[in-house]
Write a protein that holds these residues in place. Sequence first.
Motif, PDB file in Angstrom:
ATOM      1  N   ALA A  98      46.544  37.096  30.241  1.00  0.00           N
ATOM      2  CA  ALA A  98      46.549  38.565  30.190  1.00  0.00           C
ATOM      3  C   ALA A  98      47.935  39.124  29.871  1.00  0.00           C
ATOM      4  CB  ALA A  98      46.043  39.143  31.509  1.00  0.00           C
ATOM      5  N   LYS A  99      48.978  38.305  30.034  1.00  0.00           N
ATOM      6  CA  LYS A  99      50.324  38.769  29.674  1.00  0.00           C
ATOM      7  C   LYS A  99      50.408  39.051  28.183  1.00  0.00           C
ATOM      8  CE  LYS A  99      52.986  36.595  33.406  1.00  0.00           C
ATOM      9  NZ  LYS A  99      53.977  35.560  33.748  1.00  0.00           N
ATOM     10  N   LYS A 100      49.651  38.286  27.392  1.00  0.00           N
ATOM     11  CA  LYS A 100      49.641  38.485  25.946  1.00  0.00           C
ATOM     12  C   LYS A 100      48.575  39.497  25.534  1.00  0.00           C
ATOM     13  CE  LYS A 100      51.285  33.813  24.887  1.00  0.00           C
ATOM     14  NZ  LYS A 100      50.973  32.542  24.163  1.00  0.00           N
ATOM     15  N   ASN A 101      47.442  39.425  26.222  1.00  0.00           N
ATOM     16  CA  ASN A 101      46.334  40.336  25.914  1.00  0.00           C
ATOM     17  C   ASN A 101      45.870  41.020  27.195  1.00  0.00           C
ATOM     18  OD1 ASN A 101      45.902  39.569  23.037  1.00  0.00           O
ATOM     19  ND2 ASN A 101      45.420  37.578  23.941  1.00  0.00           N
ATOM     20  N   PRO A 102      46.474  42.173  27.527  1.00  0.00           N
ATOM     21  CA  PRO A 102      46.128  42.885  28.771  1.00  0.00           C
ATOM     22  C   PRO A 102      44.627  43.133  28.883  1.00  0.00           C
ATOM     23  CG  PRO A 102      48.038  43.883  27.744  1.00  0.00           C
ATOM     24  CD  PRO A 102      47.513  42.878  26.756  1.00  0.00           C
ATOM     25  N   ILE A 103      44.160  43.122  30.119  1.00  0.00           N
ATOM     26  CA  ILE A 103      42.732  43.310  30.392  1.00  0.00           C
ATOM     27  C   ILE A 103      42.469  44.762  30.767  1.00  0.00           C
ATOM     28  CG2 ILE A 103      40.875  42.707  32.002  1.00  0.00           C
ATOM     29  CD1 ILE A 103      42.003  39.891  32.060  1.00  0.00           C
TER      30      ILE A 103
ATOM     31  N   ARG B  77      41.416  40.588  43.432  1.00  0.00           N
ATOM     32  CA  ARG B  77      42.762  40.012  43.616  1.00  0.00           C
ATOM     33  C   ARG B  77      42.820  38.602  43.034  1.00  0.00           C
ATOM     34  NH1 ARG B  77      42.055  42.151  48.928  1.00  0.00           N
ATOM     35  NH2 ARG B  77      43.204  44.124  49.183  1.00  0.00           N
ATOM     36  N   ARG B  78      41.796  37.800  43.330  1.00  0.00           N
ATOM     37  CA  ARG B  78      41.773  36.429  42.813  1.00  0.00           C
ATOM     38  C   ARG B  78      41.611  36.424  41.293  1.00  0.00           C
ATOM     39  NH1 ARG B  78      38.969  35.836  47.737  1.00  0.00           N
ATOM     40  NH2 ARG B  78      36.928  36.153  46.763  1.00  0.00           N
ATOM     41  N   PHE B  79      40.836  37.362  40.783  1.00  0.00           N
ATOM     42  CA  PHE B  79      40.618  37.440  39.337  1.00  0.00           C
ATOM     43  C   PHE B  79      41.922  37.717  38.602  1.00  0.00           C
ATOM     44  CE2 PHE B  79      39.986  40.235  35.660  1.00  0.00           C
ATOM     45  CZ  PHE B  79      39.249  39.402  34.832  1.00  0.00           C
ATOM     46  N   GLN B  80      42.688  38.702  39.060  1.00  0.00           N
ATOM     47  CA  GLN B  80      43.900  39.050  38.320  1.00  0.00           C
ATOM     48  C   GLN B  80      44.952  37.945  38.395  1.00  0.00           C
ATOM     49  OE1 GLN B  80      45.600  42.753  39.680  1.00  0.00           O
ATOM     50  NE2 GLN B  80      46.101  41.991  41.706  1.00  0.00           N
ATOM     51  N   LEU B  81      44.943  37.160  39.454  1.00  0.00           N
ATOM     52  CA  LEU B  81      45.848  36.007  39.519  1.00  0.00           C
ATOM     53  C   LEU B  81      45.408  34.907  38.553  1.00  0.00           C
ATOM     54  CD1 LEU B  81      46.519  35.726  43.366  1.00  0.00           C
ATOM     55  CD2 LEU B  81      48.092  36.527  41.599  1.00  0.00           C
TER      56      LEU B  81
ATOM     57  N   LYS C 166      45.098  46.950  32.783  1.00  0.00           N
ATOM     58  CA  LYS C 166      45.208  48.340  32.364  1.00  0.00           C
ATOM     59  C   LYS C 166      43.964  49.094  32.830  1.00  0.00           C
ATOM     60  CE  LYS C 166      49.028  47.326  30.314  1.00  0.00           C
ATOM     61  NZ  LYS C 166      50.312  47.735  30.917  1.00  0.00           N
ATOM     62  N   CYS C 167      44.121  49.810  33.934  1.00  0.00           N
ATOM     63  CA  CYS C 167      42.985  50.504  34.534  1.00  0.00           C
ATOM     64  C   CYS C 167      42.959  51.962  34.095  1.00  0.00           C
ATOM     65  CB  CYS C 167      43.041  50.405  36.057  1.00  0.00           C
ATOM     66  SG  CYS C 167      41.616  51.135  36.880  1.00  0.00           S
ATOM     67  N   THR C 168      41.839  52.391  33.580  1.00  0.00           N
ATOM     68  CA  THR C 168      41.720  53.777  33.102  1.00  0.00           C
ATOM     69  C   THR C 168      41.882  54.793  34.218  1.00  0.00           C
ATOM     70  OG1 THR C 168      39.305  53.640  33.366  1.00  0.00           O
ATOM     71  CG2 THR C 168      40.213  53.123  31.196  1.00  0.00           C
TER      72      THR C 168
END
Length: 285
Positions: free
Chosen positions: A115-120, A105-109, A138-140
């Motif tokens: 990440a808005k420009k380059n999704p993770i 949760r802290r990582f994605q914040l 983007k989770c597989t």
Amino acid sequence: MARPRKDGLDYFPLDADFFEDEKIRILKARYGADGIILYIYLLCRIYKHGYYMKVNEDFEYLISDDLKMSPDKVKQVLTFLLSRSLFDNTLFQSDAVLTSAGIQRRFQLAVKERAKKNPIQAGRYWLLKEAETEPFIKCTQFEGFSQKNNNSSGKNKDNSREQSLKESKVNNDIYNTSFPPELERAFQLYLSVREHNFGEIIPEQVQALREDLLSLSNDQAEQLAIVKKATAGGWKSFYKSKEKSGKKTQEKKDVGKKRSKFSNFQERSYDMNDLERKLVEKGES
């Protein structure tokens, strides 16, 4: 020249009430400053590379050297952190991976802006549910289930795929109708042993194992023998018994002298009755 893609963080947030958290207070009470230092050390290592960290058998000794703590104390603190869910124990036991839902949760914040420009891209170690995951992650694991299509034909394809995956999902009931009852019972017992040795099995792997077994033999008695042999040997896959004429008698004599090995993997001995009893109990629970 394009700037190299950065997966980790240069810094991460630490809550102002960190020391007021009950789990942290207990950690400090039991292991003193060493416990706090080790936990923050692990967080730094994880966030430096992303949202998780894989460890190996030398992991505890390297930390011991870095922090000047005894390996035993490192092991004790790590065990405590796992038992109190400061790290996810299930993922650690199955894949030797350190992470947690809170870390993610802290990582994605922290990566939100870039990440808005380059999704993770996130894979099987992502613990957050789809509803908790930000759009730029983007989770597989979520692919194929939440995509919106522009026409009804696309929707039908997705529905068909989803239904197919559901049908391939392993049934915990030992009387799954995919095989005749006796063979299915042996197959489920094999899955239990395989999962114990090699970690969690996804539905697609289970389906592949079923197909492998069917490709090895059309005879149910031989299929049953193949499954039982793989279970007793603790093997990762099925293998057809190969017996050459004229050598069967000699092979029988050598049974007590030689033990078969596959890829240098030491076979394990299992109490089949005890395994069947546990599997039945699991199915009834």
